[in-house]
Design a protein around this motif. Sequence first.
Motif, PDB file in Angstrom:
ATOM      1  N   GLU A 325       0.700  -1.168  -0.050  1.00  0.00           N
ATOM      2  CA  GLU A 325      -0.293   0.068  -0.133  1.00  0.00           C
ATOM      3  C   GLU A 325       0.937   1.528   0.106  1.00  0.00           C
ATOM      4  O   GLU A 325       0.487   2.166  -0.556  1.00  0.00           O
ATOM      5  CB  GLU A 325      -0.962   0.039   1.101  1.00  0.00           C
ATOM      6  N   ARG A 326       1.901   1.094   0.784  1.00  0.00           N
ATOM      7  CA  ARG A 326       2.820   2.441   0.909  1.00  0.00           C
ATOM      8  C   ARG A 326       3.328   2.894  -0.847  1.00  0.00           C
ATOM      9  O   ARG A 326       3.418   3.893  -1.000  1.00  0.00           O
ATOM     10  CB  ARG A 326       4.162   1.986   1.859  1.00  0.00           C
ATOM     11  N   ARG A 328       2.130   2.021  -3.361  1.00  0.00           N
ATOM     12  CA  ARG A 328       0.852   2.295  -4.317  1.00  0.00           C
ATOM     13  C   ARG A 328       0.547   3.708  -4.023  1.00  0.00           C
ATOM     14  O   ARG A 328       0.488   4.598  -4.936  1.00  0.00           O
ATOM     15  CB  ARG A 328      -0.362   1.268  -4.045  1.00  0.00           C
ATOM     16  N   ASP A 329       0.660   4.250  -2.693  1.00  0.00           N
ATOM     17  CA  ASP A 329       0.069   5.555  -2.390  1.00  0.00           C
ATOM     18  C   ASP A 329       1.188   6.526  -2.872  1.00  0.00           C
ATOM     19  O   ASP A 329       0.884   7.621  -3.306  1.00  0.00           O
ATOM     20  CB  ASP A 329      -0.022   5.559  -0.770  1.00  0.00           C
TER      21      ASP A 329
END
Length: 401
Positions: A325-326, A328-329
């Motif tokens: 997620e990190r 991707r963000d």
Amino acid sequence: MTTRGADATIPRFHRRRGRAFRTEGMQPIVLSAPWFDEAETDRVRRALSGRLAGNGPFGQRVEERLQQLLGAPRVLLTTSCTHALELALLALGVGPGQEVVCPSFTFVSTANAVLRVGARPVFADIAEDTLGLDPRDVERRLTPRTAAIVPVHYAGVAPDMDGLGEIARGRRLRMVEDAAQGLAATWRGRALGTLGDAGALSFHETKNVTCGEGGALVLMDPEVALRAEVIREKGTNRSAFLRGAVDKYTWVAEGSSYVLSDVLAALLDAQLDKLAEIQARRARIAARYREELAPWAERRDVHLPPRLADREDNAHLFYLLYPGERQRDHALALLKSCGVQAAFHYVPLHSAPHGRALGLDRVPLPVTERVAATLLRLPLHPLLGEAEVGRVVDAVRRTLP
Ligand SMILES: Cc1ncc(COP(=O)(O)O)c(C=O)c1O
């Protein structure tokens, strides 16, 4: 096509929308844009001098064109895919006290339609490859109250329709396909939307073929189609009257207003003329993303949409699955700073405020959660020029150097 030239072809409202992504000296690249020109304007002008209400000459013509294109016995134009899903469940008799299994990894309309007819959505997890319902998890969610399954064809890719079909037949469940993203895509050569009892298509402005807001309901059983026609026309037999089957029309059942205005049907008529070219342009962009990003992605544990035998997608959207997620963000923020509008998909419905309020967050959906946390969509629309695709590719490579 130069970047400036391509930008000039984007309708004014998209340039406005793109402003949020404008960075010094750079033209924004928007996620999606419809391709409208004089063809649509002319067709709408013609509609304006005729009938404006639903089920008019353009509406009937577009329904016939869609029937031919999909190989379906009956297609009804509706005000949206959301309404087409609702209408399908009503016409199939799904209602209070019943449960409908659907993914949580979807747009809100899938679950809203179930709630609107008084039934309860029950979420099942998705498969890693198709990002659509996993039949093994669907099995686990069945109860004596289950009345239907609603698979979503995410990115125009069908889930395991053999597995889902077997469950539906074995348990005598209805199957309503959420084919909002599915026009022009196939599973084993069959059009998405024609694989179950009913299929719902979207013509929202983000879709491959659009009239701003609109949808269609595909029905495989003529009797269900007759019921849906009545519900769509405020509970009247107006459709039968327009066919000449009755000499006046009247209130025959409970209904609502789900029919698409002929002005919007005229827009769709012009869009369908362009379907082959829209698809060709989209496919070229998706192929270029795949080719130019595959070696980069492989070395960084980023996953591209898989190519699956027996399925032809429609280049509706192109996504990347980042390792976490990190990352991707970070990629979303970096692309934004480069003037590239990217997006995530979706906030899983079970974890959204209304999903939690309904107590729909109590089942484990690990694949849904992982995919939703790591997926990033790239710009994809028929007005995207070669130079812009190159700019997106360069920016994506910078997200994980
Ligand atoms: C999977 C899915 N279902 C339903 C819808 C709703 O479509 P509409 O906006 O035509 O109601 C969408 C629209 O984005 C969608 O992606």
